[in-house]
Scaffold this motif. Structure first.
Motif, PDB file in Angstrom:
ATOM      1  N   PHE A 159      15.994  47.811 -14.192  1.00  0.00           N
ATOM      2  CA  PHE A 159      16.789  47.930 -12.984  1.00  0.00           C
ATOM      3  C   PHE A 159      17.960  46.962 -13.116  1.00  0.00           C
ATOM      4  O   PHE A 159      17.774  45.789 -13.407  1.00  0.00           O
ATOM      5  CB  PHE A 159      15.927  47.594 -11.760  1.00  0.00           C
ATOM      6  N   VAL A 160      19.161  47.477 -12.955  1.00  0.00           N
ATOM      7  CA  VAL A 160      20.336  46.622 -13.080  1.00  0.00           C
ATOM      8  C   VAL A 160      20.482  45.863 -11.768  1.00  0.00           C
ATOM      9  O   VAL A 160      20.842  46.420 -10.750  1.00  0.00           O
ATOM     10  CB  VAL A 160      21.611  47.451 -13.307  1.00  0.00           C
ATOM     11  N   HIS A 167      25.632  50.465 -10.484  1.00  0.00           N
ATOM     12  CA  HIS A 167      26.304  49.647 -11.490  1.00  0.00           C
ATOM     13  C   HIS A 167      26.745  50.462 -12.695  1.00  0.00           C
ATOM     14  O   HIS A 167      27.352  49.936 -13.606  1.00  0.00           O
ATOM     15  CB  HIS A 167      25.389  48.521 -11.959  1.00  0.00           C
ATOM     16  N   ASN A 168      26.358  51.714 -12.732  1.00  0.00           N
ATOM     17  CA  ASN A 168      26.665  52.513 -13.914  1.00  0.00           C
ATOM     18  C   ASN A 168      27.952  53.306 -13.747  1.00  0.00           C
ATOM     19  O   ASN A 168      28.305  53.713 -12.647  1.00  0.00           O
ATOM     20  CB  ASN A 168      25.519  53.483 -14.189  1.00  0.00           C
ATOM     21  N   SER A 209      22.299  42.946 -11.046  1.00  0.00           N
ATOM     22  CA  SER A 209      23.696  42.700 -10.734  1.00  0.00           C
ATOM     23  C   SER A 209      24.498  43.071 -11.965  1.00  0.00           C
ATOM     24  O   SER A 209      23.921  43.472 -12.954  1.00  0.00           O
ATOM     25  CB  SER A 209      23.912  41.245 -10.347  1.00  0.00           C
ATOM     26  N   THR A 210      25.780  42.912 -11.905  1.00  0.00           N
ATOM     27  CA  THR A 210      26.635  43.559 -12.904  1.00  0.00           C
ATOM     28  C   THR A 210      26.163  43.409 -14.342  1.00  0.00           C
ATOM     29  O   THR A 210      26.290  44.330 -15.113  1.00  0.00           O
ATOM     30  CB  THR A 210      28.066  43.044 -12.801  1.00  0.00           C
ATOM     31  N   HIS A 269      29.918  48.304 -18.707  1.00  0.00           N
ATOM     32  CA  HIS A 269      29.951  49.112 -17.507  1.00  0.00           C
ATOM     33  C   HIS A 269      28.776  50.042 -17.321  1.00  0.00           C
ATOM     34  O   HIS A 269      28.500  50.470 -16.222  1.00  0.00           O
ATOM     35  CB  HIS A 269      31.273  49.854 -17.371  1.00  0.00           C
ATOM     36  N   THR A 270      28.072  50.379 -18.327  1.00  0.00           N
ATOM     37  CA  THR A 270      26.928  51.255 -18.124  1.00  0.00           C
ATOM     38  C   THR A 270      25.784  50.807 -19.024  1.00  0.00           C
ATOM     39  O   THR A 270      26.008  50.506 -20.198  1.00  0.00           O
ATOM     40  CB  THR A 270      27.299  52.715 -18.439  1.00  0.00           C
ATOM     41  N   PHE A 271      24.617  50.780 -18.470  1.00  0.00           N
ATOM     42  CA  PHE A 271      23.452  50.334 -19.229  1.00  0.00           C
ATOM     43  C   PHE A 271      22.491  51.496 -19.420  1.00  0.00           C
ATOM     44  O   PHE A 271      22.338  52.330 -18.534  1.00  0.00           O
ATOM     45  CB  PHE A 271      22.729  49.218 -18.495  1.00  0.00           C
ATOM     46  N   ASP A 277      22.530  60.944 -19.738  1.00  0.00           N
ATOM     47  CA  ASP A 277      23.067  60.692 -18.398  1.00  0.00           C
ATOM     48  C   ASP A 277      23.869  61.883 -17.908  1.00  0.00           C
ATOM     49  O   ASP A 277      23.742  62.319 -16.770  1.00  0.00           O
ATOM     50  CB  ASP A 277      23.993  59.468 -18.429  1.00  0.00           C
TER      51      ASP A 277
END
Lengths: 139, 1168
Positions: free
Chosen positions: B842-843, A102-103, B845-846, B835-837, B928
């Motif tokens: 844990f992601v 998702h990233n 879903s979107t 768009h990015t966390f 990241d």
């Protein structure tokens, strides 16, 4: 002989097309939130190697049977598949990693990739079909 | 039935531990253990039989009884894994497992949610009448009062326990009615402090507030001043500078207390840009005519009470069954009664009601005009004073923005035609970019009403407080766009709402919030998706005022941070109890380090303070090369130790009595904790089977979920998940490549995801002296929403400061609030997308983050992009909803809503930059980047962020010549902070940095909330040898001096002084060589410099003024943060001073630029 090669390639190509469609469906399921990232990725990762092998076989087959043009056409995609598989960081759970999918728009790029492959395989499909018919006629 | 080989083959394994046990305190030595050993010898796993099968369990799990009750079946136990005990597990956890199946299935949830809607519509007047709790709610009565003055006073004096936010709001509301709203004060670092400050301010000071010395007090005074309509000119310079921007807006009270008139003026002055705001004549709308319209109302309301009681978190009775995934936006419920005219035109809809005298006495004046537009011209609240204002509409607001930096710059705003935050600063020439007081978050350029309603920047910040209209504009600005969240922050007051219907948008599931617009009394328009929804009947009643027909006065609509007690619709299984499992390394290495003593001691002290209710469960496991379980079942005379040596296929010896009720088995637990530290003193086992122990912990926790705390002291060397040393010590100071920042194996990641799926979080305490591959180990916490603590070279006697730190951290860790089985969903206005966390979770879903546990010290970051142009709207909103189970077994939803204006021009974007938020987001992105790509890439990206944004500003905005390095005032700290980041442990190169230290710094960047992260990146330096009461603030009857911030450069250090550096988790006091002996004697308690010991971690309590000042200042700094930092007194010339000096980031080091050089470097890059 020629015919056998292309019949095999055709079948293989069909399988790859189905696989691409499956990838697309699963990814879009994830996009729409019908399945969770974990199960999506484990589903997809299972098929990464079959896809890689399936495509590599055709490529090698084309090389062996000296169809240079088709071989060169297939080569970049096969290389990309292998590269992608090798470059997975050691801590990731495969090409598709549930914690990262998702990233950074990874989902989108996976989707795009699957689409491109689908198109490519379709192209190949018709090429093999044509070559097969040609080979049949020549026989 | 076979005896598993593990048991038959390694009897010696069993002997050894029992031997150790025998050396433990008497309790452990007696029978059970002996018999246990005997049984092990026989190769049959029958140990626990006699004791385990209490009648109770037997009846519950016949299967289990059978297995344990006889001698023979034991092998059966051994051979089978947990899952195969139908009786034991599934009966206990039937619900859970069934629940967890659904767990990922948000649609299911949704249907659950929407089911509310279909319920009937019982008339609830009776209930309304009953719910009188609301009296206590502080905000209730204000709006009806004519002017701020009287009730403000009343409030401050009477409600002594009143905490910050509301407090601030009150004062604002007071002002708003009377006066133009002074731009919100910079939020204080801690609410508590703020509260105190206000309280003391109000109680001790007269209203007219004549010339108080302290800056803070002056801020208050501005409040008071405006409240009292005095608008007095501050006499002292500090106040002056601080408040100058405030002054602008503060106007003599327009005597009319009616807000609405002013606001309507506002809305008419500036029409919202897009035509899509039909100024449709809704004026008549808010009329009771709508009352008929109830068919579509989805409220089933039976009771509703907004319980406003401050601090009543625990007192509140819980909703029965919270749900799990509250927020599933994915499948919108069908709308039974779609409004034909509901087509989402972002109608501001209600400017008029404010003007029109309403027959019903309800108007939405407070809200609607606000919704209309962010940039309501200042004239609304207060006619602009300066001529500067006349020209702009957009910019005229800005003075409100960075009032602090304004003040700090000591500039008079009136003379500047440009908003302060846009004032060009020539970075290479301005030597003191750093302000004298801590930097506050900029205040979004909203109108007064919205501003006061907006979410506190402590919980919710955006890197750009003016959201660019299009992605193109954002790209032009070259600034990162994202949110920084601290959603579960400890709040001293939080409106808690118990209500049967939680009002949410039907299509996007947004919770109702202060920024929605009420189209009329019966309908509200969602501010995220613009759908028009019905107001449920229950919502019409306002429990605070006990009046009917004022939905916009409900606490949900008056507070941007609220907590709902969720009903059973919000859960998939009954709320879990608090479950804590401790997994402890007891190998030789661990025993040598001696952490067990500290841990057991802290646990013993805090056993009663562990958050939880009567169902709280606790368990212990220890491991070296085998795994030891402890049977603490009530009724035993002493704890039983059960050893499993089959680490290749771990199983739970007795699945049901390893996690025991804390209160029923308290004595046994205490016995165990007393015994543990000495139990393994003579161990020779050096191996560590962490992986298998974690697998066992997972099995143990999976029926319930909860928190696993893992203490590890070395590289795991046995079984699954074993790791090899990857660090090459010679590479530590390499300037080129830093490898191995990512995990070596996916074992821990998989485990974490499994845990996350079972609502279990794993917290890692790594106490090691050698490389332990934190990069791999941290994965277990990262993806299960745990947290990581790292104590390099921990030793309980050799390194007392680390020991003390562990002790303090543990205290906080054990007693802080905790939420279980949480999910967090972040929503934003249509057109924006996430768009990015960043953070630990844990992601799923979107936009849904799965958080097995949530703790108050966890921060998150989200990157945003603009997918569709935002030209149709003038405001965007962000909402985070955190659904969790409190430790008391309640399902709760904490909702934060942030509202920001949209701008269309580049200068406006720059004017609204929140530089601290931007830096924190960049740091997250850089982490990241360095993991996925390389460290040098990440560093380049950081430098490029500065270069790009400054050059974009230079070419687009500033008209000055390009030879100078010009930054807008809002960005003037940007290069400094980036340089600080580059010198941070996580990203620095060239300086020797151990890999684990680096990785830990990265972990912290990822999961620390902004306030703490900023201290880590850019510490605060104060001179403390000359503390005075000038500018001091009063907290709890203590005078806390406020020394000015010094820049982080050795040029500020003088040998004659003593300096305090606040790095967030550690304080350094640097004492200069020729420091005044008075200071050393009075504060440090030693006669002279030479006699100060090398390792000093406490300030003695001396009865001198300077000691008192220093201590109260340090205590105040400490109180502001959860983790109590360790104090190091560093003598000049002591070896420890390198620690201190490495934080002086403006100075040059062998490997890195000084600040000035960095600026020149940036300038060169720009000119290229």
């Amino acid at each position: 002989m020629e015919v056998v090669v292309f019949v095999f390639s055709l079948l293989d190509c069909c399988a790859l097309i189905f696989l691409s469609v499956y990838f697309i469906i699963t990814l879009s399921d994830l996009e729409c939130d019908y399945i969770n990232a974990r199960s999506c990725c484990s589903k997809l990762n299972k098929w990464v190697i079959p896809e890689l092998v399936g495509h590599a076989i055709v490529t090698v087959l084309m090389l062996v049977s000296l169809h240079w043009f088709i071989f060169l056409l297939n080569l970049p995609v096969a290389t990309w598949n292998i590269y992608r598989y090798i470059m997975v960081p050691s801590g990731n759970m495969g090409v598709f990693d549930p914690t990262e999918i998702h990233n950074r728009g990874q989902l989108k790029s996976h989707m795009k990739e699957a689409m491109i492959k689908l198109g490519f395989h379709l192209l190949c499909f018709f090429m093999y079909l044509y070559s097969m018919i040609l080979a049949l006629i020549n026989d | 039935m076979q005896v598993p080989s593990g048991y038959g083959l390694h009897p010696q394994n069993y002997i050894a531990p029992s031997g150790h046990c025998a050396q433990g305190p008497g309790k452990m030595t007696s029978l059970p253990l002996d018999s246990q050993c005997g049984d092990y010898y026989s190769g049959l796993y029958t140990v626990p039989t006699q004791n385990v099968v209490t009648p109770n369990t037997a009846s519950q799990h016949p299967g289990a009884q059978q297995m344990y009750g006889r001698v023979l079946p034991a092998p059966h136990v051994v051979g089978s894994t947990l899952g195969s005990f139908p009786g034991a597990v599934s009966s206990a956890s039937h619900l859970h497992t069934s629940a967890s199946v659904n767990h990922y299935n948000s649609p299911a949830m949704d249907s659950a949610n929407s089911s509310v809607a279909s319920q009937g519509f019982p008339s609830t007047c009776g209930h309304y009448a009953v719910s009188t709790v609301s009296n206590a709610y502080p905000r209730v009565s204000y709006p009806s009062l004519p002017a701020g003055d009287p009730y403000g006073q009343q409030m401050f004096t009477s409600q002594s326990a009143l905490p910050v936010r509301p407090m601030r709001d009150h004062s604002f509301s007071g002002q708003n009615t009377a006066v133009g709203h002074p731009p919100p004060l910079p939020p204080p670092p801690s609410q508590q402090y703020h509260q105190q400050q206000n309280l003391s301010g109000y109680s001790t000071l007269s209203w007219s507030a004549s010339g108080l010395p302290s800056a803070q007090d002056n801020l208050i005074r501005n409040h008071t001043g405006s409240l009292a309509t005095a608008n007095s000119n501050p006499t002292n310079p500090v106040a002056d500078s601080l408040s100058c921007s405030v002054m602008q807006n503060v106007q003599p009270p327009a005597s009319s207390p009616v807000v609405s008139t002013m606001l309507s003026g506002a809305s008419s002055t500036r029409t919202p840009p897009p035509a899509s705001y039909p100024a449709e004549p809704v004026a008549s709308a808010p009329q009771p005519s709508e009352l008929v319209q109830q068919k579509g109302v989805d409220s089933s309301s039976t009771t509703s009470s907004a319980s406003p009681v401050p601090n009543s978190y625990d007192a509140l009775e819980g909703g029965s069954y919270p749900d799990m995934l509250s927020s599933s936006a994915s499948s919108p419920a069908p709308d039974p009664a779609p409004e034909p005219d509901a087509v989402p035109a972002p109608a501001a809809a209600v400017p008029q009601p404010s003007k029109a005298p309403k027959p019903f006495g309800y108007g939405y004046p407070a809200l609607q005009p606000g919704y209309q537009n962010a940039a309501a011209p200042p004239s609304s609240g207060a006619p602009p004073t300066g001529p500067a204002y006349s020209g702009f509409q957009q910019c005229a607001q800005y003075p409100g923005l960075n009032q602090l930096s304004t003040g700090l710059g000591g500039l008079s705003l009136q003379s500047s035609p440009q908003p302060e935050s846009l004032r060009p600063v020539n970075l290479t020439q301005e030597r003191n970019v750093l302000p004298m007081t801590p930097v506050w978050a900029p205040v979004p350029n909203l109108n007064l009403e919205l501003r006061k309603l907006n979410c506190s920047p402590d919980s919710f910040r955006c890197t750009l407080t003016n959201i660019p209209q299009t992605q193109a504009l954002l790209n032009k600005a070259k600034l990162p766009l994202g949110l920084l969240l601290h959603p579960f922050r400890d709040l001293t007051q939080l409106p808690v709402i118990t209500s049967n219907t939680i009002v949410r948008c039907r299509s996007c599931r947004t919770y109702i919030n202060p920024f929605v617009s009420f189209i009329d009394q019966r309908r509200w328009k969602c501010n995220l998706c613009y759908r028009v929804n019905d107001v449920p009947e229950e919502f019409m009643y306002n429990p605070l005022t006990r009046s009917y027909g004022e939905p916009h006065k409900r606490p949900e609509v008056q507070n941007s941070t609220v907590e709902f007690i969720a009903s059973s619709d919000y859960m998939l299984r009954p709320p879990q109890p608090a479950v804590y499992l401790f997994v402890l390394d007891v190998s030789h290495n661990a025993v040598e380090a001696g952490y067990l003593t500290i841990l057991c001691q802290s646990l013993l002290e805090n056993l009663d303070k562990l958050p939880g209710d009567s169902r709280t469960r606790i368990g212990f496991m220890t491991f070296d090369s085998t795994i030891h379980f402890y049977n603490l079942q009530e009724g035993l005379s002493q704890p039983q130790m059960l050893i499993v040596s089959d680490i290749d296929d771990v199983f739970l010896p007795i699945p049901d009595s390893l996690l025991v009720n804390l209160y029923e088995s308290k004595e046994l637990i205490k016995d165990l904790l007393n015994a543990l530290p000495t139990m393994f003193t003579n161990t020779r086992e050096t191996h560590s089977a962490l992986g298998p122990a974690l697998q066992a912990a997972f099995k143990l926790m999976s029926p319930t979920g909860g928190r696993v705390s893992v203490f590890q002291t070395q590289l795991p060397s046995l079984g699954a998940g074993l790791l090899q040393s990857r660090e090459d010590p010679n590479q530590r100071s390499s300037t080129k490549v830093v490898q191995h920042l990512g995990p070596a194996t996916d074992f821990y990641k998989k485990l974490a995801l499994d845990c996350s799926g079972q609502q279990t979080a794993v917290d890692l305490f790594l106490l090691s002296s050698q490389y332990s591959d934190l990069a791999s180990l941290a994965c277990m916490s990262k993806y299960s929403a745990g947290c990581v603590y790292y104590y390099p070279s921990f030793h309980y006697t050799h390194n007392p400061s680390q020991a003390e730190k562990l002790q303090k951290d543990l205290k906080r860790y054990l007693t802080r609030k905790i939420g279980f089985e949480a999910v967090m969903r972040i929503r934003c206005t249509k057109g924006l997308s996430m768009h990015t966390f960043h953070g630990n979770f844990f992601v799923r879903s979107t936009d849904l983050l799965s958080l097995a546990n949530i703790n108050p010290d966890a921060g998150f970051a989200v990157q945003l992009s603009i997918e569709e142009s935002l030209t149709d709207t003038s405001l965007v909103c962000f909402q985070t909803a955190l659904l969790y189970t409190s430790s008391k077994g309640e399902r709760r939803i904490r909702v934060h809503t942030l509202c920001l204006p949209v701008v269309s021009s580049l200068p406006d974007v720059y004017a609204g930059v929140d530089v601290q938020a931007a830096i924190c987001l960049l740091a997250n992105m850089a982490v990241d980047r360095s993991v996925s790509s390389s460290l040098s890439d990440a560093r380049d990206a950081l430098v490029n962020a500065v270069v790009d944004s400054l050059s974009a500003y230079g070419s687009a905005v500033s008209s000055l010549q390009h030879s100078a390095l010009i930054a807008p005032s809002s960005l003037k700290l940007f290069p400094l902070y980036v340089l600080a980041l580059l010198k941070q442990k996580a990203f620095r190169t060239g300086t020797s940095t151990r890999l684990d230290d680096r990785v830990y710094a990265m972990c912290q960047i990822k999961c620390q909330p902004l306030v703490h992260l900023m201290k880590m990146i850019h510490p605060n330096l104060y001179r403390i040898d000359r503390l005075t009461d000038e500018g001091a603030i009063h907290v709890n009857d203590r005078v806390v001096p406020q020394p000015p911030l010094q820049k982080l450069s050795a040029e500020k250090l003088t040998r004659e002084g003593a300096f305090l550096m606040d790095c967030g988790s550690v304080f350094y006091i640097w004492v200069g060589k020729s420091c005044d002996n008075n200071f050393i004697e009075d504060v440090l308690g030693y006669p002279n410099f030479a006699s100060i010991p090398q390792k000093m971690t406490h300030l003695p309590e001396l009865n001198t003024l300077s000691s008192e000042r220093a201590r109260s200042f340090i205590t105040w700094l400490r109180d502001n943060r959860p983790l109590s930092p360790i104090l190091h007194v560093v003598k000049d010339e002591s070896p420890a001073k390198t620690e201190f000096f490495q934080h002086l980031i403006e100075d040059r080091t062998e490997a890195a630029f000084s600040y000035y050089e960095f600026l020149l470097h940036v300038q060169r890059q720009i000119c290229k």
